[in-house]
Write a protein that holds these residues in place. Structure first.
Motif, PDB file in Angstrom:
ATOM      1  N   LYS A  48       4.043   1.438  10.026  1.00 67.11           N
ATOM      2  CA  LYS A  48       3.602   1.148   8.722  1.00 67.11           C
ATOM      3  C   LYS A  48       2.105   0.533   9.514  1.00 67.11           C
ATOM      4  CE  LYS A  48       7.406  -0.883   6.536  1.00 67.11           C
ATOM      5  NZ  LYS A  48       8.017  -1.402   5.327  1.00 67.11           N
ATOM      6  N   ASP A  49       0.995   0.151   8.244  1.00 66.18           N
ATOM      7  CA  ASP A  49       0.066   0.001   8.669  1.00 66.18           C
ATOM      8  C   ASP A  49      -0.428  -1.013   8.460  1.00 66.18           C
ATOM      9  OD1 ASP A  49      -1.684   2.267   6.667  1.00 66.18           O
ATOM     10  OD2 ASP A  49      -0.838   0.205   6.136  1.00 66.18           O
ATOM     11  N   LYS A  50       0.534  -2.367   7.479  1.00 66.78           N
ATOM     12  CA  LYS A  50       0.488  -3.444   7.352  1.00 66.78           C
ATOM     13  C   LYS A  50       0.934  -3.451   6.447  1.00 66.78           C
ATOM     14  CE  LYS A  50      -1.918  -4.762   2.852  1.00 66.78           C
ATOM     15  NZ  LYS A  50      -2.209  -4.947   1.851  1.00 66.78           N
ATOM     16  N   ASN A  51       1.550  -5.176   6.542  1.00 65.18           N
ATOM     17  CA  ASN A  51       3.090  -5.920   6.177  1.00 65.18           C
ATOM     18  C   ASN A  51       2.434  -7.105   5.937  1.00 65.18           C
ATOM     19  OD1 ASN A  51       5.582  -6.514   5.893  1.00 65.18           O
ATOM     20  ND2 ASN A  51       6.466  -6.538   7.598  1.00 65.18           N
ATOM     21  N   GLU A  52       3.352  -7.210   4.314  1.00 65.44           N
ATOM     22  CA  GLU A  52       2.419  -9.024   4.174  1.00 65.44           C
ATOM     23  C   GLU A  52       3.533 -10.121   3.636  1.00 65.44           C
ATOM     24  OE1 GLU A  52      -0.059  -7.883   0.761  1.00 65.44           O
ATOM     25  OE2 GLU A  52      -0.485  -9.383   0.303  1.00 65.44           O
ATOM     26  N   THR A  57      -0.988 -11.742   5.963  1.00 63.94           N
ATOM     27  CA  THR A  57      -0.084 -10.406   7.139  1.00 63.94           C
ATOM     28  C   THR A  57      -0.955  -9.299   8.542  1.00 63.94           C
ATOM     29  OG1 THR A  57      -1.412 -10.128   4.319  1.00 63.94           O
ATOM     30  CG2 THR A  57      -1.440  -7.963   5.718  1.00 63.94           C
ATOM     31  N   PHE A  66      -1.916  -6.490  10.311  1.00 68.69           N
ATOM     32  CA  PHE A  66      -2.900  -4.431  10.551  1.00 68.69           C
ATOM     33  C   PHE A  66      -2.765  -4.233  10.840  1.00 68.69           C
ATOM     34  CE2 PHE A  66      -4.176  -5.314   5.949  1.00 68.69           C
ATOM     35  CZ  PHE A  66      -4.464  -6.336   5.504  1.00 68.69           C
TER      36      PHE A  66
END
Lengths: 113, 115
Positions: free
Chosen positions: A54-58, A63, A65
């Motif tokens: 993945k490139d992002k998790n919030e 968040t 990155f």
């Protein structure tokens, strides 16, 4: 052995603004990254994680990155609150049989009211 | 919320003495770890433990160190003959299972002071 680096030992931010904490790594075998928060005299508390696919998790105000090509990840806290003041550790884990976490040196975040 | 607990919070010992640091991991977790943080330095991995045996250990974890799960709840770290350089915060952690995507949850730590 500096596989995980946090080059900013400290960061000061005004309440309500964004805090951005950075982390760089050198080991291309890392496939999972975690951020921990630590208050004095306490153990590290898990905050948020991200897989290398993945490139992002919030998660709420937090968040993470991940830029795999740059071997760089960052944690964004928006809006920052005084209670967020703590040391933030980036940690990384290789895939496969190993479970160990490799930690960075930490960044002390101070959120000013 | 389940948490990892550690006792004692602070242990002072003389060089050459044996110490045992105790941890109670989260009850449904299967993997257990010890890390340490020397003052001003990084948190460093020492050892991981699964199914009553060591699954991985670092170079720091030499013959002076041992771990044990003496019953269904406790997980201990023993240092046989402490040295001044063993002074550090020792953190126990546990996770549900192994590998990526299973976060490790840390206890509050034991501060070991060797004099």
């Amino acid at each position: 052995d500096q596989q995980v680096k946090q080059n900013s030992p400290s960061l000061s931010v005004q309440e309500g603004r964004i805090s951005i904490l950075n982390c760089d790594y050198t080991n291309s075998m890392f496939d999972y990254f975690l951020w921990y928060k630590k208050y004095p005299a306490e153990g590290p508390t898990f905050l948020i994680s991200i897989s290398s696919i993945k490139d992002k998790n919030e998660d709420g105000r937090f968040t993470v990155f991940l830029n795999k090509s740059a071997k760089h990840l960052s944690l964004h806290i928006v809006p920052s609150q005084p209670g967020d003041s703590a040391v933030y550790f980036c940690a990384a884990q290789e895939g496969g049989a190993t479970n160990k976490l490799i930690f960075g040196t930490g960044t002390l975040l101070a959120v000013q009211p | 919320e389940p948490e990892v607990t550690q006792t004692p919070s602070h242990q002072v010992t003389q060089m050459g003495q044996e110490v045992i640091l105790r941890c109670v991991p989260i009850s449904n977790h299967l993997y257990f770890y010890w890390y340490r943080q020397i003052l001003g330095q990084k948190v460093e991995f020492l050892v991981s433990f699964y199914n009553n045996e060591i699954s991985e250990k670092s170079e720091i974890f030499d013959d002076q160190f041992s771990v044990e799960r003496p019953d269904g709840s406790n997980f201990t770290l023993k240092i046989r003959s402490t040295k001044l350089e063993d002074s550090a915060m020792y953190f126990c952690a546990s996770s549900e299972t192994s590998g990526s995507s299973y976060e490790q949850y840390f206890g509050p730590g034991t501060r070991l002071t060797v004099t």
